[in-house]
Scaffold this motif. Sequence first.
Motif, PDB file in Angstrom:
ATOM      1  N   ASP A 383      30.355 -37.944  49.916  1.00 39.30           N
ATOM      2  CA  ASP A 383      30.181 -37.518  48.541  1.00 39.30           C
ATOM      3  C   ASP A 383      31.368 -36.635  48.152  1.00 39.30           C
ATOM      4  O   ASP A 383      32.340 -36.524  48.905  1.00 39.30           O
ATOM      5  N   SER A 384      31.299 -35.996  46.989  1.00 41.21           N
ATOM      6  CA  SER A 384      32.454 -35.241  46.500  1.00 41.21           C
ATOM      7  C   SER A 384      32.394 -33.750  46.825  1.00 41.21           C
ATOM      8  O   SER A 384      33.273 -32.999  46.411  1.00 41.21           O
ATOM      9  N   ASP A 385      31.375 -33.315  47.549  1.00 41.26           N
ATOM     10  CA  ASP A 385      31.306 -31.907  47.916  1.00 41.26           C
ATOM     11  C   ASP A 385      32.446 -31.548  48.863  1.00 41.26           C
ATOM     12  O   ASP A 385      32.754 -32.307  49.782  1.00 41.26           O
ATOM     13  N   GLU A 424      35.928 -39.555  49.384  1.00 34.70           N
ATOM     14  CA  GLU A 424      35.086 -39.531  48.181  1.00 34.70           C
ATOM     15  C   GLU A 424      35.641 -40.404  47.068  1.00 34.70           C
ATOM     16  O   GLU A 424      35.182 -40.336  45.922  1.00 34.70           O
ATOM     17  N   PRO A 427      32.987 -43.731  44.822  1.00 33.21           N
ATOM     18  CA  PRO A 427      31.546 -43.475  44.639  1.00 33.21           C
ATOM     19  C   PRO A 427      30.845 -44.676  44.019  1.00 33.21           C
ATOM     20  O   PRO A 427      31.432 -45.424  43.238  1.00 33.21           O
ATOM     21  N   ASN A 431      27.868 -38.106  41.435  1.00 31.64           N
ATOM     22  CA  ASN A 431      27.905 -37.011  42.393  1.00 31.64           C
ATOM     23  C   ASN A 431      27.306 -35.731  41.806  1.00 31.64           C
ATOM     24  O   ASN A 431      27.590 -34.635  42.290  1.00 31.64           O
ATOM     25  N   LYS A 437      24.458 -38.214  45.439  1.00 34.87           N
ATOM     26  CA  LYS A 437      25.329 -37.863  46.563  1.00 34.87           C
ATOM     27  C   LYS A 437      24.887 -38.570  47.836  1.00 34.87           C
ATOM     28  O   LYS A 437      25.717 -39.042  48.621  1.00 34.87           O
ATOM     29  N   ASN A 440      26.109 -42.019  47.844  1.00 37.22           N
ATOM     30  CA  ASN A 440      27.555 -42.102  48.091  1.00 37.22           C
ATOM     31  C   ASN A 440      27.905 -41.871  49.560  1.00 37.22           C
ATOM     32  O   ASN A 440      28.939 -42.356  50.026  1.00 37.22           O
TER      33      ASN A 440
END
Length: 448
Positions: A383-385, A424, A427, A431, A437, A440
């Motif tokens: 994910d984009s975290d 990331e 996706p 997100n 998330k 993803n």
Amino acid sequence: MKKIIATLKSLHILVLVCWLSNASAQKIDVKEKAKNAATNRADRKVDNSIDKGLDKIEEGIGGLFKKKNKSKKENNKEKSDEESKGKNGKKNDGDAGNQSQPSFASYNKFDFIPGDKILAFDDFMQDAPGDLPAKWNSTGAAEIATINGSAFNWVQLSGGDAYFNPQYITKMPDNCTVDFDMIINYSKVEYAYYQLRFGIEIISSAAAKAQTENANVSANTGICFNIHPYPDQEIYAISYVKGETQLETKAQFAALSNPKPIHVSIMRQQQRIKIYFNDKKVYDLPQGLPAAPNYYLRFSALIDNRNDDKNTAKMYVSNLRYAAGKPDMRNKLLTEGKLVTRGILFDPGSAIVKPESAGVLKEIAAILNDNKELRVKIVGHTDSDGDNTKNQQLSEARAMAIKSILVEQYNVNEDYMTAEGKGETQPVDANTTAAGKANNRRVELIKL
């Protein structure tokens, strides 16, 4: 004899003279010797740096790749060190988040495969400690709690006779899965068999009130898994139609007596229900869930506090994942050319594969071993975290870890697999939500 000794002494002196003459005839280049010595020393430093770098890489992907030519003693020591560590690489200290995980090999009979699409995911990170979870209803004491060493929050369930409903698990599809981490904590203070019980229930009415200690009131149809952690660690399954019991059976699970996290996995395939506690399939009931138009998930707690004024008995739940679909991984890979799975699990920020991923890995290995000429690319996604660069590195390490397990644990031909990470960058869902998330965070196998 004296003549022989004299002759030997003469020969010794002659050899020494010849050696000195030869040494004096050759000029010793001191500068060159010093230069070579410095070069050798620098080479040794480079070798040491490379070894340290390899050690760091091995550590970063969970020690899945070992350098060659290590002694048997060294390998045994490494194995012992790994077994003594918890999931965060720290020595076990009794905290729930640092408990050592079950052996991956112990999951050789584990066949749980989560649904294709995640409908909801909850690690309660959006909720403040002490609050009721925003997306839950409760007739008892439910609040967000933190546990030492855990990277996520937990919902703590307790109460004399209470029910807890996650509002996002409603109208369950005919084919779906639910899995979560669970901790049961209690004091063994003269609890009688009937005084302590927690429940995992699939019921036909989400609005059922806490009228009785059982969910099988007249308005309800469904199944309950009633957990009695003390003294016999028993799990009762009760299936009922409009309040009338259709099936009742019990099983035991000894790990209930030790308050470590237990991973619970539930698979619904129309009327068939399977439930697993860690690697053990506790129940597989082909007609366990009667036909009904809608089903919902809820938890329950029955705690008699007469012998425990401090009310120490609690149930904790986290990482609740609800997914739809009946995975057909073989058809996806062989016919459509792409298999997407969200059932290979890792700790946050880690490339160590969790043992509850075994069902998915076994199925993938079976497909590849049955089609030995099939070439695939394993692609990891996050994910984009967090940091973009670290997510890229993490996705690569996870893909390599999966490849390594398929080779080492399931004898898949390494030459027919490649691995890469996309971080990331690709996706398939937003997100901005926990479920997005979770969708993803996936692994793809692409037919080459």
